[in-house]
Design an enzyme around this catalytic site. Structure first.
Site, PDB file in Angstrom:
ATOM      1  N   LYS A  23      11.677 -18.342   9.923  1.00  0.00           N
ATOM      2  CA  LYS A  23      12.812 -17.824   9.957  1.00  0.00           C
ATOM      3  C   LYS A  23      13.959 -19.023   9.635  1.00  0.00           C
ATOM      4  O   LYS A  23      15.077 -18.932   9.491  1.00  0.00           O
ATOM      5  CB  LYS A  23      13.261 -17.133  11.372  1.00  0.00           C
ATOM      6  N   THR A  69       6.379 -27.422  11.017  1.00  0.00           N
ATOM      7  CA  THR A  69       5.864 -26.499  12.000  1.00  0.00           C
ATOM      8  C   THR A  69       4.269 -26.501  12.036  1.00  0.00           C
ATOM      9  O   THR A  69       3.809 -27.459  11.301  1.00  0.00           O
ATOM     10  CB  THR A  69       6.610 -25.157  11.882  1.00  0.00           C
ATOM     11  N   LYS A  73       2.926 -30.870  13.239  1.00  0.00           N
ATOM     12  CA  LYS A  73       3.898 -31.516  13.840  1.00  0.00           C
ATOM     13  C   LYS A  73       3.266 -32.843  14.255  1.00  0.00           C
ATOM     14  O   LYS A  73       3.953 -33.771  14.517  1.00  0.00           O
ATOM     15  CB  LYS A  73       4.101 -30.747  15.382  1.00  0.00           C
ATOM     16  N   ASN A  94       9.288 -32.276  14.783  1.00  0.00           N
ATOM     17  CA  ASN A  94       9.653 -31.086  14.075  1.00  0.00           C
ATOM     18  C   ASN A  94      10.712 -31.190  12.982  1.00  0.00           C
ATOM     19  O   ASN A  94      11.086 -30.154  12.529  1.00  0.00           O
ATOM     20  CB  ASN A  94       9.999 -29.753  15.132  1.00  0.00           C
ATOM     21  N   GLY A 136       0.432 -27.140  27.319  1.00  0.00           N
ATOM     22  CA  GLY A 136       0.198 -27.530  25.930  1.00  0.00           C
ATOM     23  C   GLY A 136       1.417 -28.202  25.253  1.00  0.00           C
ATOM     24  O   GLY A 136       2.334 -28.635  25.674  1.00  0.00           O
ATOM     25  N   ALA A 138       3.721 -26.925  23.332  1.00  0.00           N
ATOM     26  CA  ALA A 138       5.139 -26.586  23.319  1.00  0.00           C
ATOM     27  C   ALA A 138       5.592 -26.986  24.585  1.00  0.00           C
ATOM     28  O   ALA A 138       7.011 -27.523  24.633  1.00  0.00           O
ATOM     29  CB  ALA A 138       4.914 -25.077  23.339  1.00  0.00           C
ATOM     30  N   ARG A 159      -3.688 -23.298  33.963  1.00  0.00           N
ATOM     31  CA  ARG A 159      -4.716 -22.635  34.025  1.00  0.00           C
ATOM     32  C   ARG A 159      -5.736 -23.799  34.153  1.00  0.00           C
ATOM     33  O   ARG A 159      -6.579 -23.909  34.951  1.00  0.00           O
ATOM     34  CB  ARG A 159      -5.325 -21.803  33.051  1.00  0.00           C
ATOM     35  N   THR A 160      -5.673 -24.752  33.078  1.00  0.00           N
ATOM     36  CA  THR A 160      -6.538 -25.884  33.208  1.00  0.00           C
ATOM     37  C   THR A 160      -5.693 -26.928  33.723  1.00  0.00           C
ATOM     38  O   THR A 160      -4.620 -27.534  32.983  1.00  0.00           O
ATOM     39  CB  THR A 160      -6.860 -26.437  31.736  1.00  0.00           C
ATOM     40  N   LYS A 163      -4.893 -30.649  32.510  1.00  0.00           N
ATOM     41  CA  LYS A 163      -4.108 -30.833  31.278  1.00  0.00           C
ATOM     42  C   LYS A 163      -2.621 -31.047  31.810  1.00  0.00           C
ATOM     43  O   LYS A 163      -1.593 -31.701  31.343  1.00  0.00           O
ATOM     44  CB  LYS A 163      -3.994 -29.681  30.370  1.00  0.00           C
TER      45      LYS A 163
HETATM   46  P1  ATR Z   1       1.200 -24.707  22.063  1.00  0.00           P
HETATM   47  O1  ATR Z   1       0.984 -25.686  21.297  1.00  0.00           O
HETATM   48  O2  ATR Z   1       1.516 -23.418  21.981  1.00  0.00           O
HETATM   49  O3  ATR Z   1       1.617 -25.069  23.559  1.00  0.00           O
HETATM   50  P2  ATR Z   1      -1.623 -24.878  23.371  1.00  0.00           P
HETATM   51  O4  ATR Z   1      -1.367 -26.251  23.122  1.00  0.00           O
HETATM   52  O5  ATR Z   1      -2.818 -24.317  22.850  1.00  0.00           O
HETATM   53  O6  ATR Z   1      -0.567 -24.157  22.265  1.00  0.00           O
HETATM   54  O7  ATR Z   1      -1.168 -24.546  24.754  1.00  0.00           O
HETATM   55  C1  ATR Z   1      -1.292 -23.333  25.070  1.00  0.00           C
HETATM   56  C2  ATR Z   1      -0.827 -23.262  26.425  1.00  0.00           C
HETATM   57  O8  ATR Z   1      -0.860 -21.820  27.032  1.00  0.00           O
HETATM   58  C3  ATR Z   1      -1.804 -23.913  27.573  1.00  0.00           C
HETATM   59  O9  ATR Z   1      -1.173 -24.201  28.527  1.00  0.00           O
HETATM   60  C4  ATR Z   1      -2.801 -22.683  27.958  1.00  0.00           C
HETATM   61  O10 ATR Z   1      -3.428 -22.698  29.329  1.00  0.00           O
HETATM   62  P3  ATR Z   1      -4.833 -23.583  29.181  1.00  0.00           P
HETATM   63  O11 ATR Z   1      -4.512 -25.076  28.981  1.00  0.00           O
HETATM   64  O12 ATR Z   1      -5.417 -23.465  30.497  1.00  0.00           O
HETATM   65  O13 ATR Z   1      -5.627 -23.176  28.187  1.00  0.00           O
HETATM   66  C5  ATR Z   1      -1.852 -21.483  28.057  1.00  0.00           C
HETATM   67  N1  ATR Z   1      -2.376 -20.121  27.892  1.00  0.00           N
HETATM   68  C6  ATR Z   1      -2.620 -19.672  26.886  1.00  0.00           C
HETATM   69  N2  ATR Z   1      -2.948 -18.123  27.258  1.00  0.00           N
HETATM   70  C7  ATR Z   1      -3.041 -18.232  28.670  1.00  0.00           C
HETATM   71  C8  ATR Z   1      -3.100 -17.071  29.465  1.00  0.00           C
HETATM   72  N3  ATR Z   1      -3.483 -15.771  29.129  1.00  0.00           N
HETATM   73  N4  ATR Z   1      -2.808 -17.340  30.916  1.00  0.00           N
HETATM   74  C9  ATR Z   1      -2.358 -18.288  31.297  1.00  0.00           C
HETATM   75  N5  ATR Z   1      -2.412 -19.431  30.360  1.00  0.00           N
HETATM   76  C10 ATR Z   1      -2.388 -19.600  29.239  1.00  0.00           C
END
Ligand code: ATR
Length: 282
Positions: A23, A69, A73, A94, A136, A138, A159-160, A163
């Site tokens: 966009k 994007t 990045k 960005n 992650g 973002a 979740r992890t 990180k």
């Molecule tokens: P981005 O650049 O969009 O941040 P990324 O670096 O792949 O993408 O990070 C994605 C984030 O979304 C991570 O924190 C991921 O959790 P993990 O680090 O445990 O993988 C989180 N995420 C993605 N799907 C998820 C889900 N269904 N439930 C909880 N966390 C999720």
């Protein structure tokens, strides 16, 4: 028929792969129209293995600035000769500006989020207890500007969990970020930001309802046609307000525009227009 000589206009672009969905061209054209700035802004799909040479070509053909994007990045960060503090800590760029042979890298995502919260939604981060979901790219991209608003605490849940600890380590000179697993969450927050990519697949991060109290605001960095699943979940569990990331998208673009042109566009008009387009009401 009047044919404008586009070669006389200042040249900007957004680069990604894919890029058709972006966009940014319509947002920047609206900004340019509104502020009377004479520029062209195109969408460029760069080959996955040729980011640096494609940027060099753009500079050679008088390009002045570029939004970057997915998936470039990090490469934009590496290519920059000078970085803003936000970009340095984000590990991602960005917004590129090209001047006198120097490549300046910035990251406007975090200031975009903060400006959407403070200017458009009237939510002041100062002194607030903030929970950020996800660890992650973002989330890393928005942490420095959030910290600069001096919330009382920032907790990252992911979740992890390792990180989330990595992010706490990167920002430790600026702020003492707390890290929790989803199972350890046992209190309510003033603001819960969803920075995961879960909404993209209509999934919910496993947040317990105790993170929400009647005064809690939710902010989903994603946006879509309707209410995101995360915001829906929050509202059903009694949150005061839930906003999506459309305002952040426009505000980060406005910050890039300001870096390049020195003027701040009126973002409210543009957010309303994009919202109407999303909802198919214009
Ligand atoms: P981005 O650049 O969009 O941040 P990324 O670096 O792949 O993408 O990070 C994605 C984030 O979304 C991570 O924190 C991921 O959790 P993990 O680090 O445990 O993988 C989180 N995420 C993605 N799907 C998820 C889900 N269904 N439930 C909880 N966390 C999720």
């Amino acid at each position: 028929m009047i044919i404008k000589d586009q070669t006389a206009l200042d040249k900007y672009a957004v680069a990604g792969n894919p890029i058709a969905h972006s966009k940014s061209p319509s947002i920047h054209r609206l900004f340019a129209e509104q502020t009377g700035q004479k520029l062209v802004y195109s969408a460029e799909c760069f080959p996955l293995d040729a980011f640096a040479s494609s940027v060099a070509d753009f500079i050679r053909t008088s390009g002045l600035g570029m939004n970057v994007t997915v998936p470039f990045k990090l490469q934009a960060w590496q290519l920059s000769d000078q970085l803003s503090l936000a970009a340095e800590l984000a590990g991602a760029v960005n917004t590129l500006s090209f001047k006198d042979g120097v490549i300046f890298g910035d990251n406007t995502d975090g200031i975009g989020l903060v400006n959407d919260l403070s200017k458009n939604l009237k939510f002041n981060l100062q002194g607030k207890k903030v929970l950020i979901v996800g660890a992650g790219g973002a989330v890393r991209g928005v942490l420095q500007p959030i910290i600069a608003q001096r919330p009382s605490s920032i907790t990252i849940v992911n979740r992890t969990v390792s990180k989330a600890w990595q992010l706490a380590e990167i920002f430790k000179e600026l702020f003492d970020i707390k890290v929790l697993s989803f199972e350890e969450l046992d209190s309510a927050y003033d603001l819960v930001i969803n920075g995961t990519s879960a909404s993209l697949s209509n999934q919910l991060p496993p947040l317990p309802a105790c993170t929400i109290q009647p005064s809690t605001w939710l902010y989903d960095m994603m946006y879509g046609k309707g209410v995101t699943v995360f915001n829906q979940w929050g509202l059903e569990n009694g949150a005061a307000q839930a906003s999506d990331g459309l305002g952040m998208l426009v505000e980060q673009a406005a910050q890039s525009f300001k870096i390049w042109r020195g003027v701040s566009p009126n973002t409210k008009q543009v957010i309303s227009k994009l919202r109407c387009e999303l909802l198919d009401i214009i």
